[in-house]
Design an enzyme around this catalytic site. Structure first.
Site, PDB file in Angstrom:
ATOM      1  N   ASP A 164      -5.085   3.262  13.052  1.00 40.72           N
ATOM      2  CA  ASP A 164      -5.029   2.231  12.014  1.00 40.72           C
ATOM      3  C   ASP A 164      -3.608   1.690  11.857  1.00 40.72           C
ATOM      4  OD1 ASP A 164      -5.892   0.631   9.932  1.00 40.72           O
ATOM      5  OD2 ASP A 164      -6.836   2.257   8.820  1.00 40.72           O
ATOM      6  N   ARG A 183       0.829  -1.207   0.000  1.00 40.10           N
ATOM      7  CA  ARG A 183       0.000   0.000   0.000  1.00 40.10           C
ATOM      8  C   ARG A 183       0.866   1.261   0.000  1.00 40.10           C
ATOM      9  NH1 ARG A 183      -4.647   2.572   3.718  1.00 40.10           N
ATOM     10  NH2 ARG A 183      -6.280   2.605   2.176  1.00 40.10           N
ATOM     11  N   ASP A 186     -12.917  -4.642   7.325  1.00 39.71           N
ATOM     12  CA  ASP A 186     -13.338  -3.704   6.272  1.00 39.71           C
ATOM     13  C   ASP A 186     -14.543  -4.247   5.524  1.00 39.71           C
ATOM     14  OD1 ASP A 186     -11.533  -1.698   6.736  1.00 39.71           O
ATOM     15  OD2 ASP A 186     -10.044  -2.441   5.321  1.00 39.71           O
TER      16      ASP A 186
HETATM   17  C1  GLA Z   1      -7.925   0.682   6.470  1.00 38.33           C
HETATM   18  C2  GLA Z   1      -9.104   0.723   7.422  1.00 38.33           C
HETATM   19  C3  GLA Z   1     -10.256   1.466   6.802  1.00 38.33           C
HETATM   20  C4  GLA Z   1      -9.828   2.852   6.426  1.00 38.33           C
HETATM   21  C5  GLA Z   1      -8.609   2.801   5.524  1.00 38.33           C
HETATM   22  C6  GLA Z   1      -8.050   4.179   5.278  1.00 38.33           C
HETATM   23  O1  GLA Z   1      -8.187  -0.116   5.379  1.00 38.33           O
HETATM   24  O2  GLA Z   1      -9.465  -0.575   7.778  1.00 38.33           O
HETATM   25  O3  GLA Z   1     -11.345   1.516   7.686  1.00 38.33           O
HETATM   26  O4  GLA Z   1      -9.561   3.590   7.587  1.00 38.33           O
HETATM   27  O5  GLA Z   1      -7.578   2.005   6.073  1.00 38.33           O
HETATM   28  O6  GLA Z   1      -6.908   4.155   4.504  1.00 38.33           O
END
Ligand code: GLA
Length: 720
Positions: free
Chosen positions: A471, A436, A541
């Site tokens: 996160d 990423r 997610d």
């Molecule tokens: C991760 C989190 C999501 C969001 C994205 C943002 O995937 O799990 O909820 O916050 O990052 O980049």
């Protein structure tokens, strides 16, 4: 309660409904005797007939008897050929060890586990000191039990009592040994978007190993291992749980040995691990939470839920009403400005939502995921007037404000990386694996943690923020720390997570008014360690109304409903492209810490009414999510329905949410038993306008609604 029978040197650790018994055998070894239901105070019986005979020093084969001895901390290279609990290498390369009992003490309260999450309150602690026959090494085994808990918390401390340094090549937290192997093994495996999928397989001979080498507890394998009797069901039969209060690279193993006994152990992952101990130094291992249930898997889960809520998770927030949030991630991704956010905020206030959370993209020069991580200052180009403008808009609407951070990361395209490229974990000469478009900061370095603390604190001090979403979106690769010497490189993963804990501790204690939610690319770090700091964690997610039911079911095996952050998102679902009814997404999300993850301003009038209704209904059941007992009624992995139920501790109130997962021809009538109710009480089920006795609802059950695929129902149940 901890009792000690001096004559037989036998310890009995009694929790709410289990006993753990062990003794110091005649040869001086701490030998396991019993872990299971309540037993009598039968010292003589246990030591004479209750276990494998202790190794007899007079026996010619004494040294080989260890292969049979149920150990409380297994040693290496001296007659026990199963997996050891610790491997301690001396300066001359020797690894052989044999630990014997030296002394013990019983103290009130919990053991000290510095710099790591641990059991905060309750019970008594037994500390047993063992000494290695062949080196200057002592092991302290800590056992904590509380009268009102079915979980035993354990860890070990390894002390180098000599002058020369030693290197730990494995330093697990605990070892226990069940006397037979008639078990199935349960693990919670998965991937991004499909976290904590329960899988049960027969236990065979040899070693089963569940682990993570990713630097996080991982999407792929949660730090939980279950041993289930072959007849164990949701509500009946025996099961054991072994869970680590740890968030980094870990291992949990169970070994069905030559004599059909099962040795279970685990702790910090020993692959590519080492830890140098100079003379006088000690290594404290993370705690493990061992649980026994005689009431099926359901009771095991409820015991873990109580344990985590009552004794581990930040007490200031664990039972405090959670904010009902709307998060802008799936509404806007990186593409937002004040106008777009205002539209969501203005709508949220009208629909009963109380907090707006601004997700990724508010800082640095971050317009997509290629730049900006590490630059924790607001992007005023995007947000004219800075965070203050957005916060003011929230305040005007009576909303609180939350903010996203990814503290452990850095993008190559960032001011932080340009200033400190050496702070990213890397190995000179090895190409950096970007995931990423980001790199992991070396949190084993104090100056890195100090820096992140300073920049985050500035944002949190200067703005009126009541909620932080923390996160963590990638795994550690190119394992190497420029600040560690060659013989300490194996310490990186554990030191990294200690750095994460340090930052979490400093931020949560410096900003006690802020509620922290954990997250790691969805649910890649959903564990008891993170829960110590963050009372709830973004479960996945994947918010699809069908898939989420399964993810929450799996997560509930060893975590409370209050720990699961659950949001209603838009359809077609962004992860699966599936469309499920709005009401269904709401019903599934209502079984955890509830919120929304969509653009409220784009909803039609009917959906807005649904949001209003859902938030109102949620406030009625929020207390059950925080402190109720969860009963899993219909398994979405094996049935065409999903159904779970929350019941208040006093059994006066309950809430059922269910979903039809698959329609079939020739639909038949099906009953569901409402297991957790009090049979002596009478209940009213609001949606059905029905009154019935607890006995009937528990023993006979209720007809499931005949609904179409993906439709759902809820039942609010109240004692009358
Ligand atoms: C991760 C989190 C999501 C969001 C994205 C943002 O995937 O799990 O909820 O916050 O990052 O980049």
């Amino acid at each position: 309660m901890i009792t000690y029978c001096k004559e037989k040197r036998l310890f009995r650790l009694s929790g709410k409904s289990f006993d753990y018994v062990m003794y110091v055998n005649d040869a001086g070894f701490l030998q396991f005797l019993h872990f299971g239901g309540r037993v009598g105070n039968d010292c003589d019986f246990f030591t004479a007939y209750g276990s494998t005979l202790a190794p007899n020093p007079q026996d010619r084969n004494f040294d080989m008897a260890f292969n049979e001895m149920p150990s409380e901390y297994a040693f290496f290279g001296h007659g026990d050929f199963r997996e050891p609990t610790a491997l301690i290498e001396r300066e001359d390369g020797g690894l052989v060890s044999r630990f014997r009992y030296v002394s013990h003490k019983i103290t009130a309260g919990v053991p000290v586990v510095p710099d790591m999450p641990h059991v905060r309150i309750g019970g008594d602690t037994l500390t047993v000191v063992l000494k290695d026959d062949f080196s200057d090494t002592e092991i302290l085994l800590n056992y904590n039990v509380a009268d009102d808990s079915d979980v035993l918390a354990r860890n070990a401390e390894i002390i180098n009592t000599g002058k020369s340094p030693v290197t730990l090549k494995r330093a697990f937290s605990f070892c226990t040994e069940l006397p037979d192997d008639k078990f199935n093994v349960m693990r919670l495996h998965g991937t991004w978007g499909a976290e904590r999928t329960p899988e049960v397989t027969p236990l065979g001979h040899g070693a089963v190993r569940l682990h993570s080498l990713r630097g996080t507890s991982s999407h792929q394998m949660n730090p939980f291992l279950g041993l289930l009797r072959r007849d164990c069901t949701e509500e009946l039969g025996e099961s054991y749980g072994f869970q680590l209060i740890y968030s980094g690279s870990y291992a949990l193993t169970c070994e069905d040995g030559p004599f059909d006994t099962v040795r279970v152990q685990g702790g910090v992952n020993d692959t590519a691990f080492c830890w140098r101990l100079a003379g006088g130094e000690r290594f404290v291992t993370p705690q493990a939470a061992l649980c026994y249930s005689d009431g099926g898997l359901g009771k095991l889960s409820r015991s873990y839920a109580d344990f985590l809520r009552d004794r581990v998770i930040n007490p200031a927030y664990v039972k405090k009403r959670r904010p009902v949030v709307v998060n802008n991630w799936e509404a806007t991704y990186f593409d937002f400005n004040n106008e777009k956010l205002f539209a969501i905020i203005d709508e949220a206030a009208k629909l009963g939502i109380d907090t707006f959370v601004l997700d990724d993209g508010w800082f640095g020069k971050r317009d997509d995921d290629t730049t900006g991580l590490g630059d924790w200052f607001v992007n005023e180009k995007k947000l004219e007037g800075g965070l203050k403008t957005v916060i003011d808009r929230c305040k005007k609407n009576g909303l609180k404000f939350g903010l996203w951070f990814e503290p452990e990361m850095v993008c190559k395209d960032s001011d932080l990386y340009r200033a400190h490229p050496e702070w990213a974990i890397h190995k000179e000469g090895v190409p950096l694996a970007e995931s990423r478009n980001q790199l992991v900061l070396d949190f084993s370095r104090k100056e890195v943690v100090d820096h992140v603390f300073a920049v985050m604190s500035k944002v949190l001090e200067e703005n009126d923020i009541s909620y932080v979403k923390w996160d963590m979106n990638r795994n550690i690769t190119e394992n190497y720390s420029a600040s560690l010497p060659a013989d300490r490189q194996g310490e990186l993963h554990h030191r990294y997570i200690l750095g994460v804990y340090d930052l979490a501790e400093r931020l949560t204690s410096s900003f006690p008014h802020i509620f922290f939610e954990g997250c790691a690319s969805g649910g890649a770090r959903f564990d008891a360690g993170m829960l110590y700091y963050f009372p709830q964690i973004w479960t996945s997610d994947n918010t699809d109304g069908y898939e989420r039911a399964k993810i929450q079911w799996g997560t509930s095996i060893c975590y409370p409903a209050s720990a699961m952050s659950c949001h209603v998102s838009a359809c077609p679902n962004h992860q699966t492209r599936r469309t499920t009814p709005f009401a269904t997404r709401g019903a599934v999300a209502s079984l955890g810490a509830f919120g929304y993850e969509l653009d409220l301003s784009k909803l039609g009038a009917e959906e807005k009414e649904l949001v209003k209704g859902q938030t109102e209904a949620y406030y009625k059941t929020a207390e059950l999510v925080l402190s109720g007992d969860l009963y899993r009624l219909i398994n979405p992995f094996t049935e065409d329905y999903f159904c779970e139920m929350l019941v208040s501790k006093d059994k006066k109130q309950a809430y059922v949410a269910g979903e039809r997962l698959r329609s079939v021809p020739l639909d038949k009538n099906r009953l569901v038993r409402l297991v957790g109710l009090d049979e002596g009480k009478t209940y009213r089920i609001e949606e059905l306008g029905l009154t019935a006795s607890g006995a009937t609802l528990v023993r006979h059950g209720l007809l499931l609604p005949r609904i179409a695929e993906y439709e759902s129902w809820t039942w609010h149940i109240q004692e009358i």
